[in-house]
Design a protein around this motif. Structure first.
Motif: not given
Length: 65
Positions: A3-4, A7, A25, A27-31, A35-36
């Motif tokens: 997704e990033i 974008r 990030l 929190d935004m992607y629930d990972v 993983t981020v």
């Protein structure tokens, strides 16, 4: 990560734009933050982002076609 990258490709995220923090990030992607970190590492390897120590992660300048 996809997704990033999309974008960035579409111009929604422009060169010089600062990305949210790793925890934001996650929190935004629930990972997990791990993983981020892996996703950001792959984006860095593809020269889509750059990290600036103590400042954050930014969209890299893209080469001209």
């Amino acid at each position: 990560m996809d997704e990033i990258a999309e974008r960035i490709r579409t111009g929604d995220l422009k060169p010089g734009d600062k990305l949210p923090s790793t925890s934001q990030l996650a929190d935004m992607y629930d990972v997990s933050t791990g993983t981020v970190y892996r996703a950001l590492s792959l984006l860095h390897d593809r020269n889509l982002i750059i990290g600036q120590s103590g400042r954050g992660t930014y969209v890299a300048e893209q080469p001209r076609d």
